[in-house]
Design a protein around this motif. Structure first.
Motif, short mmCIF file in Angstrom:
data_model
loop_
_atom_site.label_atom_id
_atom_site.label_comp_id
_atom_site.label_asym_id
_atom_site.label_seq_id
_atom_site.Cartn_x
_atom_site.Cartn_y
_atom_site.Cartn_z
N THR A 119 0.82 -1.22 0.00
CA THR A 119 0.00 0.00 0.00
C THR A 119 0.84 1.26 0.00
O THR A 119 0.33 2.35 0.25
CB THR A 119 -0.92 0.01 1.24
OG1 THR A 119 -0.11 -0.01 2.43
CG2 THR A 119 -1.86 -1.18 1.24
N ALA A 120 2.13 1.13 -0.29
CA ALA A 120 3.03 2.28 -0.21
C ALA A 120 2.64 3.38 -1.17
O ALA A 120 2.80 4.58 -0.87
CB ALA A 120 4.47 1.84 -0.46
N ASP A 121 2.12 3.00 -2.35
CA ASP A 121 1.80 4.01 -3.36
C ASP A 121 0.35 4.46 -3.33
O ASP A 121 -0.07 5.23 -4.20
CB ASP A 121 2.13 3.45 -4.76
CG ASP A 121 3.62 3.19 -4.92
OD1 ASP A 121 4.42 3.92 -4.29
OD2 ASP A 121 3.99 2.27 -5.68
N ASN A 122 -0.42 3.99 -2.35
CA ASN A 122 -1.80 4.44 -2.22
C ASN A 122 -1.84 5.82 -1.56
O ASN A 122 -0.96 6.16 -0.77
CB ASN A 122 -2.61 3.46 -1.37
CG ASN A 122 -2.80 2.13 -2.05
OD1 ASN A 122 -2.56 1.99 -3.25
ND2 ASN A 122 -3.22 1.12 -1.29
N PRO A 123 -2.86 6.63 -1.89
CA PRO A 123 -3.01 7.90 -1.17
C PRO A 123 -3.12 7.68 0.33
O PRO A 123 -3.69 6.67 0.78
CB PRO A 123 -4.29 8.49 -1.76
CG PRO A 123 -4.40 7.87 -3.12
CD PRO A 123 -3.85 6.48 -2.96
N ALA A 124 -2.57 8.59 1.10
CA ALA A 124 -2.62 8.46 2.56
C ALA A 124 -4.06 8.47 3.04
O ALA A 124 -4.96 8.96 2.35
CB ALA A 124 -1.83 9.61 3.20
N PRO A 125 -4.32 7.89 4.22
CA PRO A 125 -5.70 7.88 4.75
C PRO A 125 -6.30 9.28 4.79
O PRO A 125 -5.66 10.24 5.23
CB PRO A 125 -5.52 7.31 6.16
CG PRO A 125 -4.29 6.47 6.07
CD PRO A 125 -3.39 7.18 5.11
N GLY A 126 -7.53 9.39 4.29
CA GLY A 126 -8.22 10.67 4.24
C GLY A 126 -7.94 11.48 3.00
O GLY A 126 -8.54 12.55 2.81
N GLN A 127 -7.04 11.01 2.14
CA GLN A 127 -6.70 11.72 0.92
C GLN A 127 -7.46 11.12 -0.27
O GLN A 127 -7.71 9.91 -0.31
CB GLN A 127 -5.19 11.64 0.65
CG GLN A 127 -4.35 12.31 1.71
CD GLN A 127 -4.57 13.80 1.76
OE1 GLN A 127 -4.84 14.44 0.75
NE2 GLN A 127 -4.47 14.38 2.96
#
Length: 466
Positions: free
Chosen positions: A171-179
């Motif tokens: 999940t490193a390239d996923n948008p941060a939580p809430g983004q």
């Protein structure tokens, strides 16, 4: 000669010498329904009781509207989370995502409107910690100009320091939580905040869902109207009326300081009276369902009050409730919670009562010999309806609380402690109150409807008011 049961027989001689017997029934007596001479008249007393009670309910709703109508004493202040930097209402414009690349974070051009994308200074970086998203403004003062929005990934928030989250390669390239997850050609809304120099700074506000909502609304309308024809169309009109009541009367009245419970009861009764007669027509069948729904709604209100008091539910666990409490400390959160219970019970009670009233009248029309037999037959239908509706009610609340349940499942806390928290107790109370109200509404509505049908032992039953 006379046979048992009041029938007279008379021999008839035919030319072939055979004898047939013709059976003559006795003339109708003063109580002609005993021998099937005609339908039993509708119970006049029951009819007038229903009409009188509903007339009083209409008068009470009219008085409630007059007393609780929202005052026009100025505008309400804008909540902080919806207020712009200058103290006015937040301004939003539409924009379209035109390009996206991985880059370093903290670009100084973020949020600034420029004439050309090249002026944003985006330098692509492989596996960069942020998504550099270029959007074109489609409305507002800077329409046609370009803005850079930066969305940090999980990579940007990971590290080796104490207390920092470890990087998960999956999940490193996923948008941060809430983004937000933005893609090229997405249509979004951006907030416009005035800067010190008077220019506007833009940031992501939400997705622009207008076109998608319109498409789904059209599909919804078509499905309802095609299957339910004119009744479906009338139900859609009733739904529009219900939302109009909530927007024009219910919410402004509560903000004006009136009792949320009184406003909810008045609003619910008004919606029921108009929507039921609009969707199902003016008849004794609809009146039976309306009376059953109104009385059941009062039961639901009392039960909701008891549940909130006995469970010590504060209703302050949600973010919206906390924000509302900060915005206006004069609104009773317990009363608002109770009002939500009452309004939330409208749909399921309406479904159950109209189904029970229709089933009762149709069973009578099919030939049930008495009102008691009609009541018993309709109750068999009602028991099945209760069983299925309770599942619907509980699972609907469980589905809405699924994220909360997932958090609780990994909280490493005793199950008894988790289910008694304020957030879970609210959903449990809704399910309990709704289930009890349904169980009470079925026999009540069935009894009212059975009292209103017309019974004909010989030819079946003719429902009144059809």
């Amino acid at each position: 000669m006379t046979r048992p049961g009041g029938r007279h027989t008379q021999p008839v001689q035919h030319e072939d010498g055979q004898r047939n017997v013709v059976v003559h029934r006795d003339p109708p007596t003063a109580h002609g329904h005993q021998h099937g001479a005609g339908p039993v008249p509708i119970g006049a007393a029951a009819r007038w009781v229903v009409v009188t009670v509903l007339s009083l309910a209409v008068a009470a709703v009219a008085i409630g509207l007059a007393v609780l109508w929202p005052s026009a004493a100025g505008e309400h202040p804008i909540p902080i989370q919806f207020r712009s930097a200058d103290g006015g209402a937040m301004r939003t414009d539409t924009a379209t995502v035109v390009a996206q690349a991985r880059a370093e974070c903290q670009n100084p051009m973020t949020g600034v409107a420029v004439d050309a994308p090249q002026s944003l200074g985006v330098a692509p970086v492989v596996d960069g910690p942020c998504y550099a998203t270029t959007v074109r403004l489609d409305s507002g003062a800077d329409k046609g100009r370009f803005v850079l929005l930066q969305v940090p990934t999980n990579r940007a928030q990971s590290g080796d320091g104490p207390g920092q989250p470890r990087l998960d390669p999956a999940t490193a390239d996923n948008p941060a939580p809430g983004q937000p997850t933005l893609r090229v050609d997405n249509t979004i809304r951006v907030s416009a905040v005035p800067g010190i120099d008077g220019s506007l700074r833009y940031s992501f506000f939400d997705f622009a869902r207008g076109p998608a909502i319109i498409v789904w609304a059209i599909l919804f309308l078509v499905a309802i109207v095609v299957v339910a024809a004119w009744k479906g169309l009338r139900s859609i009109i009733g739904l529009v009326f219900a939302f109009a009541v909530l927007g024009v009367f219910t919410l402004p009245s509560i903000l004006s300081g009136h009792s949320p419970v009184a406003v909810a009861i008045t609003s619910s009764a008004l919606i029921l009276i108009v929507v039921l007669y609009l969707a199902h027509g003016v008849s004794m069948r609809t009146s039976a369902a309306l009376l059953g729904t109104l009385v059941s709604l009062l039961f639901a209100g009392v039960l909701s009050w008891l549940a909130i008091r006995t469970m010590d539910i504060a209703g302050l666990s949600g973010d919206q409730a906390m924000n509302l409490q900060l915005y206006s400390g004069t609104i009773s959160m317990t009363g608002l919670l109770l009002a939500g219970f009452i309004i939330g019970a409208l749909g399921v009670l309406n479904d159950v009562t109209i189904t029970q009233a229709s089933a009762t009248f149709e069973l009578a029309a099919a030939g049930e010999p008495s009102r008691l037999a009609t009541f018993r037959a309709a109750m068999r239908v009602g028991r099945d309806h209760i069983a299925s509706t309770v599942y619907t009610l509980v699972f609907a609340y469980a589905g809405s609380a699924l994220p909360l349940l997932l958090l609780f499942s990994v909280a490493a806390q005793p199950f008894g402690s988790l289910v008694t928290t304020d957030q879970v107790a609210i959903e449990l109370a809704r399910a309990f109150v709704g289930g009890i109200a349904i169980a009470l509404s079925v026999p009540l509505t069935t009894a009212v409807a059975a009292a209103l049908v017309t019974i004909s032992p010989r030819d079946g039953a003719v429902p009144a008011g059809r």
